[in-house]
Design a protein around this motif. Structure first.
Motif, short mmCIF file in Angstrom:
data_model
loop_
_atom_site.label_atom_id
_atom_site.label_comp_id
_atom_site.label_asym_id
_atom_site.label_seq_id
_atom_site.Cartn_x
_atom_site.Cartn_y
_atom_site.Cartn_z
N HIS A 29 0.82 -1.22 0.00
CA HIS A 29 0.00 0.00 0.00
C HIS A 29 0.85 1.27 0.00
O HIS A 29 0.55 2.24 -0.69
CB HIS A 29 -0.94 0.01 1.21
N ALA A 46 -12.35 -4.69 -12.21
CA ALA A 46 -11.13 -5.46 -11.96
C ALA A 46 -10.78 -6.39 -13.12
O ALA A 46 -9.98 -7.30 -12.97
CB ALA A 46 -11.22 -6.23 -10.64
N GLY A 76 -7.07 -3.69 -13.04
CA GLY A 76 -6.36 -3.96 -11.79
C GLY A 76 -7.25 -4.08 -10.59
O GLY A 76 -8.48 -3.98 -10.68
N ARG A 77 -6.61 -4.27 -9.43
CA ARG A 77 -7.39 -4.40 -8.20
C ARG A 77 -7.80 -3.02 -7.69
O ARG A 77 -7.27 -2.00 -8.11
CB ARG A 77 -6.61 -5.19 -7.16
N ARG A 78 -8.76 -3.02 -6.76
CA ARG A 78 -9.37 -1.76 -6.34
C ARG A 78 -8.40 -0.81 -5.64
O ARG A 78 -8.49 0.41 -5.80
CB ARG A 78 -10.57 -2.06 -5.42
N ALA A 79 -7.45 -1.35 -4.87
CA ALA A 79 -6.53 -0.48 -4.13
C ALA A 79 -5.68 0.37 -5.08
O ALA A 79 -5.31 1.50 -4.77
CB ALA A 79 -5.63 -1.32 -3.23
N THR A 126 -6.42 1.82 -7.88
CA THR A 126 -7.07 3.02 -8.43
C THR A 126 -7.46 4.00 -7.33
O THR A 126 -8.17 4.97 -7.58
CB THR A 126 -8.34 2.66 -9.22
N LEU A 127 -7.03 3.72 -6.12
CA LEU A 127 -7.48 4.50 -4.97
C LEU A 127 -6.37 5.34 -4.36
O LEU A 127 -6.58 6.50 -4.00
CB LEU A 127 -8.04 3.53 -3.93
N LEU A 128 -5.18 4.78 -4.25
CA LEU A 128 -4.14 5.47 -3.49
C LEU A 128 -3.40 6.56 -4.27
O LEU A 128 -3.12 7.62 -3.71
CB LEU A 128 -3.17 4.44 -2.90
N ARG A 140 -18.14 -9.76 -9.49
CA ARG A 140 -16.85 -9.08 -9.51
C ARG A 140 -16.90 -7.88 -8.57
O ARG A 140 -17.98 -7.36 -8.30
CB ARG A 140 -16.55 -8.59 -10.93
N PRO A 141 -15.74 -7.41 -8.09
CA PRO A 141 -15.75 -6.20 -7.26
C PRO A 141 -15.94 -4.99 -8.17
O PRO A 141 -15.17 -4.81 -9.11
CB PRO A 141 -14.36 -6.20 -6.63
N LEU A 142 -16.96 -4.20 -7.93
CA LEU A 142 -17.23 -3.06 -8.81
C LEU A 142 -16.97 -1.75 -8.09
O LEU A 142 -17.33 -1.59 -6.93
CB LEU A 142 -18.69 -3.09 -9.29
N THR A 143 -16.33 -0.83 -8.80
CA THR A 143 -16.14 0.52 -8.28
C THR A 143 -16.77 1.48 -9.28
O THR A 143 -16.38 1.51 -10.44
CB THR A 143 -14.65 0.85 -8.12
N TRP A 144 -17.77 2.21 -8.81
CA TRP A 144 -18.45 3.21 -9.66
C TRP A 144 -17.86 4.56 -9.29
O TRP A 144 -17.91 4.96 -8.13
CB TRP A 144 -19.96 3.23 -9.37
N GLY A 172 -9.79 9.80 -1.77
CA GLY A 172 -9.52 9.15 -3.04
C GLY A 172 -8.71 10.08 -3.93
O GLY A 172 -8.32 11.17 -3.52
#
Lengths: 212, 478
Positions: free
Chosen positions: A108, A135, A140-143, A145-147, A175-179, A199
């Protein structure tokens, strides 16, 4: 001793004993498409998508497939950028920064120190100015696109639908979704909208035409 | 230990204090006025707004009518996707489940996404009792927590605070809980948000356990949904190793597709935006992405009590958008804390008595905390008929078996009951009333009965009772 589960279920059954067992009929007369947009007017859908994203402080560039590489080179910072697996390498040929893979997964703290994240997406929604990431390849994974503080996202025009009802069927809930509707923001202080809290503070969208 | 609403005064008393606080009234009026205008503009954009409300209300009615089977469906889907499902009858049981789960990880500091349910059950205090510090990460929730304050709104819990107050709280408290506020922090909102970003980032990067609520839980797929703006939700939901989500049993929507209705209603009605910046959905555990341990705690805590109330059960359709409090003339003047509950405003006035039963003076006072103007009915995205429920609950407080009545009313009923049991005493009392009639003040009754005459004139008391007239005229024949 009755378990909490059994007791709650029994309470529910007792509480709803007076209600009919048939399913409740659900009216669905709300609009399946964005208000004011003709069903087959693709250009209007794309224009609305860009307009709505910009209203929330995102930067939107439109490019053709031919000039995508140069548009990306212009949108990305010169530094280190995390690029998930499956992101088309050819699109990066004009950019001179360092593409950092997230494989094996970066810690992280490392993600936090990068200059940006570059992804594709699963879908776009014009009416709400929303990108949906699932994803999949290039996302990629959610982390990831966040940090980083800047998220650059490539959206193909065919991925953009006009409304939320249209996008539901395209998405897989397993699937894990991020809107994402514009960059991070808060209105918790005197209802004044402040962009960028936890974010990414900046969101750049490259909308790529399907032709050619 | 954080403050709680335990022992809070009944609404009329709390409202007196709140309405005389000019700073508070100014803060609340500005905030509700701003949100109302934004919401009105965005709702006007949807020609199908009323259709969306019809669908949402019907979907929630379906959920409530078949809640048992939908919950079992959720349990099965979440378990199949690698999550663990727990059931909690009440606040104590929910707190015990979460406390045990966190203790098992060995962690002493955890992060939280704003959740009304964890506020409702007092989770932060329960964790603190066993030495676990739970830090709120939503900006408004953090302002409330750092200021040792209480929330006053379901969407914007610190709406009663202005920027100067927030700056003072940050400067005073941040250093005690981690990274201090930057030197020379002003009350400029972007600066304040930046201070929160730096303070929280440190916590997100090291947190191993996160606690969240959920806005929706899809029965068909077992998918949980969190809608938020700042990204603190995403941080908690994706960076921690263990995620514990507490969800009220009424939060279900039947099918994946049904989210299209609620996602179009929620942000637009809550904050006047087309969508909140971030929505996260996840189903159980996703290998290689996000928390690898997921616990879902399904909480009753009075919801089945509310469900049994034929008129009141519609309150369980609520999706916590807060529009009812933003539009309410009573809320605008008192702010949220006067309601003595994490659920203030019109929804608090009906939900609290439904969940807890109107058996204490504070809860029993809430159905009266309304002018019955019906503005809340008009803005509710799931068409809760607030005024119907308020009237029904007033009826239950006044006529039902609620343990609480107005003290003067209770004393009067007791006295009347005693007199009516004895015919001689009754006749004497009625004669005395006729004689006393001219002496009763017309405009204001004395003592505890005074409230009744604030807006009424005392009726004339006849000189002669009906019985006396009947006897004197031989049944009206003379």
């Amino acid at each position: 001793m009755t378990s909490a589960r059994d007791e709650i279920l029994a309470r529910i059954r007792a509480a709803t004993a007076d209600l009919p067992a048939d399913p409740v009929e659900i009216p669905r007369s709300y609009l399946p498409h964005a208000p004011g947009i003709e069903l087959h007017d693709r250009e209007a859908v794309l224009a609305l998508f860009a307009e709505r994203l910009e209203e929330y402080g995102a930067t939107v560039h439109r490019a053709g497939t031919a000039d995508l590489a140069s548009a990306l080179a212009a949108a990305l910072p010169a530094g280190r950028v995390v690029v998930p697996e499956g992101f088309p390498a050819a699109w990066l040929r004009e950019w001179t920064g360092e593409a950092v893979p997230d494989h094996p997964p970066l810690p992280h703290a490392e993600l936090d120190s990068l200059d940006a994240v570059l992804t594709t997406c699963a879908a776009g929604v014009a009416d709400s100015g929303t990108l949906v990431l699932d994803a999949g390849p290039g996302q990629g994974r959610r982390a990831a696109t966040l940090l980083p503080d800047l998220h650059v996202c490539v959206v193909r025009a065919t991925q953009v639908v006009s409304s939320i009802p249209e996008v539901m069927a395209r998405l897989d809930p397993r699937r894990p979704l991020t809107w994402i509707s514009g960059p991070s923001a808060t209105a918790d202080i005197e209802m004044i909208r402040v962009p960028g809290v936890h974010g990414p503070r900046r969101l750049t969208v490259l909308l790529v035409a399907d032709s050619s | 230990m954080s403050r709680t609403f335990v022992g809070w005064p009944a609404f009329p008393e709390a409202a007196v204090a709140a309405t005389s606080d000019e700073q508070l009234r100014a803060n609340v009026t500005r905030a509700t006025g701003t949100i109302r205008a934004k919401r009105a503009r965005l709702v006007a954009e949807r020609p199908d707004w009323e259709d969306l409300r019809d669908s949402a209300a019907a979907l929630k009615n379906d959920v409530l009518a078949h809640l048992d089977s939908y919950l079992l469906q959720v349990e099965q889907k979440v378990t199949a996707a690698g999550g663990a499902v727990h059931w909690a009858r009440d606040a104590a049981e929910a707190n015990r489940i979460v406390t045990d789960l966190v203790r098992a990880t060995g962690e002493r500091e955890i992060v939280k996404v704003k959740s009304m349910l964890t506020e409702e059950i007092g989770l932060d205090n329960a964790l603190e009792e066993v030495g676990i510090s739970a830090r709120e990460t939503d900006l408004a929730a953090a302002i409330v927590q750092l200021g040792d304050d209480l929330p006053s709104h379901v969407v914007v819990p610190a709406l009663h605070r202005n920027r100067a107050e927030i700056r003072d709280i940050f400067v005073r408290e941040m250093g005690r809980h981690g990274r201090p506020a930057p030197e020379g922090l002003t009350d400029d909102p972007p600066q304040l948000a930046e201070a929160a970003r730096l303070h929280m980032r440190e916590k997100f990067l090291k947190a191993k356990v996160a606690v969240s609520g959920a806005n929706f839980l899809v029965a068909e797929t077992g998918t949980a949904v969190v809608v938020e703006s700042e990204g603190n939700g995403r941080m908690c939901l994706t960076l921690a190793d263990t995620l514990i989500s507490l969800v009220g049993i009424e939060k279900i929507v039947p099918r994946w597709q049904d989210l299209e209705v609620f996602l179009q209603l929620l942000a637009r009605n809550a904050t006047g935006e087309r969508m909140a910046p971030y929505t996260t959905t996840w189903t159980g555990v996703i290998p290689g992405d996000g928390p690898q341990t997921f616990h879902l705690v399904l909480v009753d805590n009075g919801r089945t009590r509310a469900l049994a109330d034929e008129v009141g059960r519609q309150a369980l359709r609520c999706i916590r958008c807060g529009a009812c409090m933003n539009i309410c003339p009573v809320y605008e003047r008192t702010g949220g804390q006067a309601y003595g509950s994490v659920y203030p405003g019109p929804i608090g006035a009906i939900l609290n008595p439904l969940l807890k039963g109107p058996d204490d003076p504070q809860t029993a006072s809430l159905p009266y905390a309304s002018s019955l103007c019906g503005a809340c009915n008009d803005v509710c995205p799931v068409r809760i008929r607030f005024t119907d429920v308020l009237l029904e609950l007033r009826h239950q407080v006044a006529e039902g078996d609620a343990k609480v009545k107005h003290p003067a009313e209770k004393a009067a009923l007791r006295a009347v009951g005693a007199v009516m049991d004895h015919p001689a005493a009754w006749n004497a009392a009625v004669r005395a009333a006729g004689k006393a009639g001219p002496l009763v003040p017309k405009n204001r009754l004395p003592g505890p009965l005074g409230g009744w005459t604030d807006s009424r004139r005392t009726p004339d008391i006849p000189k002669e009772s009906f019985r006396a007239w009947w006897k004197r005229t031989e049944g009206g024949s003379r």
